[in-house]
Design a protein around this motif. Structure first.
Motif, short mmCIF file in Angstrom:
data_model
loop_
_atom_site.label_atom_id
_atom_site.label_comp_id
_atom_site.label_asym_id
_atom_site.label_seq_id
_atom_site.Cartn_x
_atom_site.Cartn_y
_atom_site.Cartn_z
N PHE A 1 9.31 6.77 5.15
CA PHE A 1 8.30 6.63 6.19
C PHE A 1 8.86 6.21 7.55
CE2 PHE A 1 5.94 5.90 2.16
CZ PHE A 1 5.29 7.12 2.18
N ALA B 1 1.86 12.38 1.29
CA ALA B 1 3.20 12.27 1.87
C ALA B 1 4.03 13.46 1.40
CB ALA B 1 3.86 10.97 1.47
N MET C 1 -5.16 4.85 -0.94
CA MET C 1 -4.94 3.62 -0.21
C MET C 1 -6.30 2.96 0.01
SD MET C 1 -2.79 3.02 3.33
CE MET C 1 -1.56 4.26 2.88
N ARG D 1 0.82 -1.21 0.00
CA ARG D 1 0.00 0.00 0.00
C ARG D 1 0.86 1.27 0.00
NH1 ARG D 1 -3.51 -3.70 2.78
NH2 ARG D 1 -5.65 -3.51 1.97
N PHE D 2 2.05 1.20 0.61
CA PHE D 2 2.95 2.34 0.61
C PHE D 2 3.78 2.44 -0.67
CE2 PHE D 2 3.46 2.51 5.57
CZ PHE D 2 2.11 2.84 5.68
N TRP E 1 4.16 5.65 -3.12
CA TRP E 1 4.94 6.76 -2.57
C TRP E 1 6.44 6.41 -2.55
CZ3 TRP E 1 0.20 5.40 -0.36
CH2 TRP E 1 -0.80 6.40 -0.34
N THR E 2 6.73 5.19 -2.12
CA THR E 2 8.13 4.77 -2.05
C THR E 2 8.78 4.80 -3.43
OG1 THR E 2 7.61 3.34 -0.16
CG2 THR E 2 9.68 2.93 -1.32
N TRP F 1 5.09 10.85 6.38
CA TRP F 1 3.71 11.33 6.57
C TRP F 1 3.77 12.59 7.41
CZ3 TRP F 1 1.33 8.81 3.11
CH2 TRP F 1 1.45 7.43 2.95
#
Length: 305
Positions: free
Chosen positions: A143, A288, A235, A32-33, A36-37, A173
């Motif tokens: 994160f 983010a 998400m 789910r992250f 962004w990563t 975040w």
């Protein structure tokens, strides 16, 4: 209890929490992250490629420190960005996360095309608040910053660990989720934060966030901002209970279980779940903040004196 004792207790709880949930975190939240990563990894690649085009090959980026590396998903991609002669060190506070990262690297580097990177990636237990001595060409963190007891101090130390001209990319975040244009609903992160503050007797006022002066802190530490961006992705969860279980049993809300107990956390979970239609799928837009900074060259700093 002294300030230092509070920080030590927070650090110990974070280490225990993330070790306990390392496997579930990898299954539930890493995917789910990932959008962004990946954005942060792309930004690192762009910054490194820009540098290698303008600098001689013998001083191209070759050492990287990956802070709060978790189960190690960013380690091989960063090694590939820097090349097989680089040295990539991943650190995390949680022994369980380091174990997962080592296992992941072993498996990934056995695959065809990845074997050449096996010798350049190492991992060890370490506190991102006080990172290992450098200097490093690259520092990367996804994160982890928002969990540290003194995040602004940590950022200053990250800049200080880079060699002149080094690149630091971190994504986190922010303390309060900004409103998305056209979206009147508060995010689940914001709702959860307000519930916890109310339960603990804290204020729900919109106080200045801890990262308000982060650019000034980077500059004071000898860095310069190359890029500062808010990144929005969605998400998705099956329902509100799925969200609560994921975040409190596989994610950052789990530490509160160690601090306050399951009964406390589950009672807040019931309140959070009640705010959403039962059994309805849930899609949140999260923001983010990603910053790309460079350590100023020594001559650049001295020229300003």
């Amino acid at each position: 209890m002294s300030h230092n004792s509070n920080i030590s207790r927070t650090t110990n709880i974070l280490a225990e929490s993330w070790s306990t949930i390392s496997n579930e975190y990898e299954k539930v939240l890493v995917p789910r992250f990932a959008p962004w990563t990946q954005h942060a990894l792309d930004a690192l690649r762009d910054a490194v490629n820009k540098d290698t085009k303008s600098e001689p090959a013998d001083i191209a980026p070759s050492s990287a420190l990956v802070l709060c590396c978790g189960p190690g998903h960013e380690l091989l991609p960063i090694a590939k960005i820097l090349g097989p002669t680089s040295n990539v060190l991943g650190t995390d506070l949680a022994p369980g996360m380091i174990d997962a990262a080592r296992e992941r690297i072993e498996l990934e580097c056995e695959k065809e095309g990845n074997i050449i990177y096996k010798g350049c990636i190492t991992t060890k237990i370490g506190d991102a608040q006080v990172p290992p001595c450098g200097p490093y060409h690259v520092i990367f963190s996804a994160f982890g910053l928002q969990q540290l007891p003194r995040p602004m101090s940590a950022v200053e130390s990250w800049i200080g660990r880079m060699q002149p001209g080094g690149i630091c990319v971190f994504i986190y975040w922010p303390p309060r989720q900004p409103k998305i244009t056209g979206d009147d609903d508060a995010s689940s992160l914001g709702l959860w934060g307000d519930l916890v503050k109310r339960k603990l007797g804290g204020k729900q006022s919109k106080e200045d966030p801890w990262d308000e002066n982060i650019q000034d802190a980077i500059a004071a530490a000898g860095g310069e901002i190359m890029h500062d961006e808010s990144i929005v992705h969605e998400m998705c969860w099956n329902n509100a209970k799925d969200l609560f279980d994921g975040m409190s049993r596989a994610g950052p809300w789990h530490a509160l279980r160690l601090r306050r107990g399951d009964e406390f956390v589950d009672s807040l979970g019931k309140e959070l779940i009640s705010l959403y239609p039962p059994e309805s799928s849930l899609t949140d837009k999260f923001t983010a903040r990603m910053i790309v900074a460079r350590r100023q060259a020594e001559q650049s700093k001295s020229s300003k004196i």
